[in-house]
Design a protein around this motif. Structure first.
Motif, mmCIF file in Angstrom:
data_model
loop_
_atom_site.group_PDB
_atom_site.id
_atom_site.type_symbol
_atom_site.label_atom_id
_atom_site.label_comp_id
_atom_site.label_asym_id
_atom_site.label_seq_id
_atom_site.Cartn_x
_atom_site.Cartn_y
_atom_site.Cartn_z
ATOM 1 N N LEU A 218 57.280 53.895 -47.729
ATOM 2 C CA LEU A 218 56.226 52.908 -47.295
ATOM 3 C C LEU A 218 55.221 52.618 -49.292
ATOM 4 C CD1 LEU A 218 54.831 53.588 -43.847
ATOM 5 C CD2 LEU A 218 56.755 51.947 -44.947
ATOM 6 N N LEU A 219 54.596 53.694 -49.048
ATOM 7 C CA LEU A 219 53.427 54.062 -50.411
ATOM 8 C C LEU A 219 54.334 53.223 -51.838
ATOM 9 C CD1 LEU A 219 50.564 54.619 -51.103
ATOM 10 C CD2 LEU A 219 51.068 56.522 -51.896
ATOM 11 N N LEU A 220 55.419 54.142 -51.430
ATOM 12 C CA LEU A 220 56.003 53.780 -53.387
ATOM 13 C C LEU A 220 56.578 52.117 -52.825
ATOM 14 C CD1 LEU A 220 58.198 56.458 -53.952
ATOM 15 C CD2 LEU A 220 56.469 55.559 -54.995
ATOM 16 N N ALA A 221 56.989 51.945 -51.943
ATOM 17 C CA ALA A 221 57.753 50.966 -51.880
ATOM 18 C C ALA A 221 56.248 49.399 -52.009
ATOM 19 C CB ALA A 221 58.153 50.010 -50.708
ATOM 20 N N GLY A 222 55.115 49.928 -51.602
ATOM 21 C CA GLY A 222 53.694 49.130 -51.424
ATOM 22 C C GLY A 222 53.323 48.872 -52.921
ATOM 23 N N ALA A 223 53.484 49.703 -53.493
ATOM 24 C CA ALA A 223 52.493 50.204 -54.805
ATOM 25 C C ALA A 223 54.188 49.568 -55.987
ATOM 26 C CB ALA A 223 52.207 51.187 -55.423
ATOM 27 N N THR A 224 55.007 49.128 -55.911
ATOM 28 C CA THR A 224 56.453 48.491 -56.149
ATOM 29 C C THR A 224 55.566 46.983 -56.280
ATOM 30 O OG1 THR A 224 57.587 49.968 -56.303
ATOM 31 C CG2 THR A 224 58.463 47.969 -56.596
ATOM 32 N N ALA A 345 39.947 49.264 -55.717
ATOM 33 C CA ALA A 345 40.934 48.551 -57.200
ATOM 34 C C ALA A 345 41.912 47.313 -55.563
ATOM 35 C CB ALA A 345 40.649 49.008 -58.328
ATOM 36 N N ALA A 346 42.809 49.079 -55.789
ATOM 37 C CA ALA A 346 44.139 48.730 -55.297
ATOM 38 C C ALA A 346 44.429 47.758 -54.277
ATOM 39 C CB ALA A 346 45.176 50.312 -54.990
ATOM 40 N N ILE A 347 42.983 48.376 -53.199
ATOM 41 C CA ILE A 347 42.958 47.211 -52.246
ATOM 42 C C ILE A 347 42.674 45.910 -52.068
ATOM 43 C CG2 ILE A 347 42.070 47.257 -49.520
ATOM 44 C CD1 ILE A 347 43.398 49.827 -49.745
ATOM 45 N N HIS A 348 42.106 45.533 -53.094
ATOM 46 C CA HIS A 348 41.540 44.084 -53.253
ATOM 47 C C HIS A 348 42.284 43.350 -53.776
ATOM 48 C CE1 HIS A 348 37.434 45.021 -51.723
ATOM 49 N NE2 HIS A 348 37.679 45.564 -52.711
ATOM 50 N N LEU A 349 43.151 44.152 -54.825
ATOM 51 C CA LEU A 349 44.137 43.735 -55.549
ATOM 52 C C LEU A 349 45.732 43.164 -54.773
ATOM 53 C CD1 LEU A 349 45.883 42.942 -58.040
ATOM 54 C CD2 LEU A 349 46.476 45.417 -58.131
ATOM 55 N N SER A 350 45.318 44.168 -54.033
ATOM 56 C CA SER A 350 46.629 43.473 -52.725
ATOM 57 C C SER A 350 46.038 42.417 -51.730
ATOM 58 C CB SER A 350 46.937 44.866 -51.567
ATOM 59 O OG SER A 350 45.766 45.016 -50.754
ATOM 60 N N HIS A 351 44.770 42.145 -51.610
ATOM 61 C CA HIS A 351 44.743 41.182 -51.153
ATOM 62 C C HIS A 351 44.930 39.768 -52.113
ATOM 63 C CE1 HIS A 351 41.408 37.605 -49.230
ATOM 64 N NE2 HIS A 351 42.484 38.427 -48.212
ATOM 65 N N LEU A 359 47.882 42.822 -47.210
ATOM 66 C CA LEU A 359 45.914 43.646 -47.405
ATOM 67 C C LEU A 359 46.722 44.559 -45.513
ATOM 68 C CD1 LEU A 359 42.955 44.397 -48.429
ATOM 69 C CD2 LEU A 359 42.892 42.540 -46.554
ATOM 70 N N GLY A 360 46.382 43.826 -45.162
ATOM 71 C CA GLY A 360 47.218 44.456 -43.784
ATOM 72 C C GLY A 360 48.414 46.302 -44.138
ATOM 73 N N PHE A 361 49.109 45.419 -44.641
ATOM 74 C CA PHE A 361 50.376 46.237 -44.732
ATOM 75 C C PHE A 361 49.614 47.618 -45.474
ATOM 76 C CE2 PHE A 361 53.680 48.029 -47.753
ATOM 77 C CZ PHE A 361 54.614 48.635 -46.678
ATOM 78 N N ILE A 362 48.532 47.851 -46.909
ATOM 79 C CA ILE A 362 48.586 48.474 -47.656
ATOM 80 C C ILE A 362 47.156 49.221 -47.219
ATOM 81 C CG2 ILE A 362 47.199 49.474 -50.033
ATOM 82 C CD1 ILE A 362 49.539 48.260 -50.426
ATOM 83 N N SER A 363 46.618 48.473 -45.563
ATOM 84 C CA SER A 363 45.549 49.424 -45.825
ATOM 85 C C SER A 363 46.248 50.328 -44.253
ATOM 86 C CB SER A 363 44.642 48.402 -44.894
ATOM 87 O OG SER A 363 44.450 47.321 -45.596
ATOM 88 N N ALA A 364 47.864 50.152 -43.669
ATOM 89 C CA ALA A 364 48.320 50.785 -43.116
ATOM 90 C C ALA A 364 48.698 51.820 -43.494
ATOM 91 C CB ALA A 364 49.105 50.178 -42.562
ATOM 92 N N VAL A 365 48.904 51.490 -44.851
ATOM 93 C CA VAL A 365 49.809 52.579 -45.567
ATOM 94 C C VAL A 365 48.753 53.826 -46.556
ATOM 95 C CG1 VAL A 365 51.116 53.240 -47.938
ATOM 96 C CG2 VAL A 365 52.114 50.988 -46.558
#
Lengths: 551, 101
Positions: A218-224, A345-351, A359-365
């Protein structure tokens, strides 16, 4: 099994209770973040899935080998993902992207330091560890020596590293969850504690490994996804990315260059040693080498882990610069600082790139990451207590059933400690704990482990004195260093001017092991040295090594 | 493992070859990683000016390709070791086991 399932059900209820409480609290409270429904939904799906895995794993976790080492049946690829998952903690994901966001190029230098320990671990340690060990790294460190003193030393070093690492993760977790989910800090820490106790007590290493694998994917997919979106916004041009970033910093080119992060060579080399050798002394990482069937899978797992971690750090670098370039709206800032600090920074960027849903996905990850890493740590700490202290020191005639029972009780103890420390250290400055964990791992665990495998002249006395001196000097020098002495105790200028004093403490450990071994003329020393040949042959060939269990 | 078995394994040419090849490969590759990493750190410490060199366009400094290259280098080293080990070491190990078991 029915009884276990009943307990699990109770745990699910216990674990999800605070989520409901939080939803109510968030409506009343004015200060907390609004309830983040996509994040909560995805988080509940993740928790449900992992608890199901725990139930599945609990049915397959019967023997001590199942509990500590997942029956030895994890493949190299799976273990590579799990190792990478252990290393890609929330602190590392948010911390490195935050560091790139703040300092630009220097963040990449730090990430490289974290990576380069892995190839060394592959070349010098992974196959030997697999061939010699059973459940914990102390099995290898104590292989041919007098068991009690080495086990106590290794367990102490291992548990110290685990507890310090746990404090860092739990306090970070509480803060992160408070911010992302609008959940009260104490509830957040309790929730994490309850879930990891459930995973580890019932599912042992098998559940811990699969939780880690799922989270790593999940983390690799989200970061990608974030990194690709950043490049999409930047027309897939690094020139545009860096140019936009510099423009957002009012034309300051310095984020493109090194900002004096390594201006002092002694500090730089000391940091490098701490990161490189510390990695090879982390008990929860070392333990994973015993979950694969043989040396071949052990070496493959490091290859995959190195690939995933390297890829992840390159993504983290793009994400950090992407945050400089793209996180510009006033909603993300409080004054001139990011809401929640640079680590967000990464969380805000995901939004910015994916809206509320992503943002919800990355927060859950991020939450899943904390759960997975804390589970691995808890299992490593519990194993040191039950396998090294109980089964090899206190009750040497313990049956497997007794040992497994003690392992589960130890999990409860470590899990409870994690909760207590998480809440107790809530408002403390914990910046030193990671430095201390890595310095102890590099100065106590690593020297004893590596010398035991490579040096025939090492004796019990040398290992014990060298290991304890490494451990004590690590604690003393970190306490006298800039973070504890100057920032926390406010005693003025630090007596030891290095944040990571590993250069000195590792040297102290190695020199003491050498000196107190060569001057050791006891009968035990003779026995220790004579045992080397058999150990060396087993480490090279795997003859006599632990094999995977049948099922 | 008894003394007789130890002596037998020690005298096997396959065992001697395995130990020699694996040790030299492991130390050479470790050395390569250490030289590259600490070379990079020392370059940063003693010649920071070097890192202000722009290599492409107006904003891509030399540090970026260099940093990514070190990460890729680390990965390739592990790949090389695994390839060599899978090709040679496992065969030798299997032969040794066959001889003594």
């Amino acid at each position: 099994m029915a009884q276990v399932f009943k307990y699990l059900g109770a745990f699910i209820a216990l674990a999800l209770l605070p989520v409901a409480a939080m939803a109510a609290g968030a409506i009343e409270g004015g200060e907390k973040q609004p309830v983040n429904w996509p994040a909560i939904t995805m988080f509940i799906i993740f928790v449900g899935g992992t608890l199901y895995i725990t139930y599945w794993a609990a049915q397959r976790t019967k023997s001590a080998k199942d509990f500590y080492a997942a029956g030895g049946g994890i493949t190299g690829f799976q273990n590579g993902l799990a190792l990478a998952g252990d290393y890609m903690s929330a602190a590392s994901f948010l911390g490195i992207t935050g560091m790139v966001y703040l300092k630009g190029y220097d963040g990449l230098i730090f990430a490289i330091g974290f990576l380069v320990g892995w190839p060394i671990m592959l070349f010098l340690m992974s196959e030997r560890l697999r061939n010699l060990g059973k459940f914990t790294f102390a099995d290898v460190a104590a292989y041919r020596f007098k068991q009690t003193p080495i086990r106590v030393l290794a367990a102490f070093g291992g548990i110290a590293v685990v507890i310090l690492y746990l404090i860092a993760q739990m306090v970070g977790a509480g803060k992160l969850i408070e911010l992302l989910f609008g959940l009260d800090f104490n509830y957040a820490v309790l929730l994490v504690g309850a879930l990891i106790i459930a995973y580890v007590t019932f599912g042992g290493m098998l559940a811990t490994t699969w939780v880690q694998i799922i989270k790593a994917v999940l983390l690799l997919a989200g970061a990608t996804f974030i990194a690709i979106m950043v490049m999409y916004y930047m027309d897939f041009s690094f020139e545009t990315l860096f140019k936009t970033a510099v423009e957002n910093r009012n034309g300051d080119m310095n984020i493109l260059f090194s900002g004096g992060f390594v201006s002092d060579p002694v500090n730089a080399i000391s940091l490098g040693i701490a990161l490189m050798f510390g990695t090879a002394g982390l008990p929860h990482i070392l333990m994973r080498f015993f979950t694969v069937p043989d040396a071949k899978e052990a070496r493959k797992s490091v290859f995959f882990a190195t690939g995933f971690i390297g890829y992840f750090y390159i993504l983290a670098f793009i994400i950090g610069f992407g945050a400089v370039a793209l996180v510009v709206g006033s909603e993300y800032f409080a004054g001139d600082k990011l809401v929640g600090g640079n680590n967000m920074a990464a969380i805000h960027l995901s939004h910015v790139v994916g809206g509320d849903f992503f943002l919800g996905f990355i927060s859950a990850v991020a939450f899943a990451t904390i759960l997975a890493v804390v589970s691995g740590l808890t299992l490593a700490g519990a194993s040191a207590l039950s396998h090294d202290i109980y089964a090899n020191v206190i009750n040497k005639n313990a049956t497997e059933a007794q040992e497994t029972k003690v392992a589960r009780i130890s999990t409860l103890i470590i899990g409870a400690l994690a909760i207590v420390f998480g809440i107790g250290f809530k408002d403390q400055n914990i910046a030193f704990v990671v430095a201390l964990a890595f310095t102890i791992a590099a100065s106590a665990n690593f020297p004893v482990l590596i010398m035991s495998m490579f040096w025939s002249g090492m004796t019990t006395r040398g290992a014990v004195i060298g290991g304890w001196l490494g451990l004590i000097s690590a604690v003393v020098m970190v306490v006298l260093g800039p973070v504890v002495w100057t920032q926390i105790l406010q005693m003025g200028e630090a007596i030891v001017p290095y944040k990571f004093p590993a250069l000195f403490t590792v040297a102290i450990a190695f020199v003491s092991i050498w000196f107190f071994s060569i001057t050791d003329k006891s009968a035990r020393a003779k026995e220790d040295k004579e045992g080397f040949e058999a150990q060396f042959i087993r480490s090279q060939t795997g003859i006599g090594a632990e094999s995977a269990s049948e099922h | 493992m008894d003394q007789e078995k130890i002596e037998k394994i020690k005298n096997l040419p396959e065992y001697q070859q395995l130990v020699k090849e694996r040790s030299s490969l492991a130390w050479i590759l470790s050395g390569a990683m250490l030289v590259v990493y600490y070379g990079f750190i020392l370059l940063l410490a003693f010649n920071p000016e070097f890192f202000t060199t722009i290599v492409s366009g107006e904003h891509i400094s030399i540090g970026f390709p260099l940093g990514v290259a070190i990460i890729i280098f680390a990965f390739l080293l592990t790949g090389y070791y695994v390839k060599k080990a899978n090709a040679d070491f496992d065969d030798l190990t299997a032969k040794i086991k066959k001889e003594v078991e």
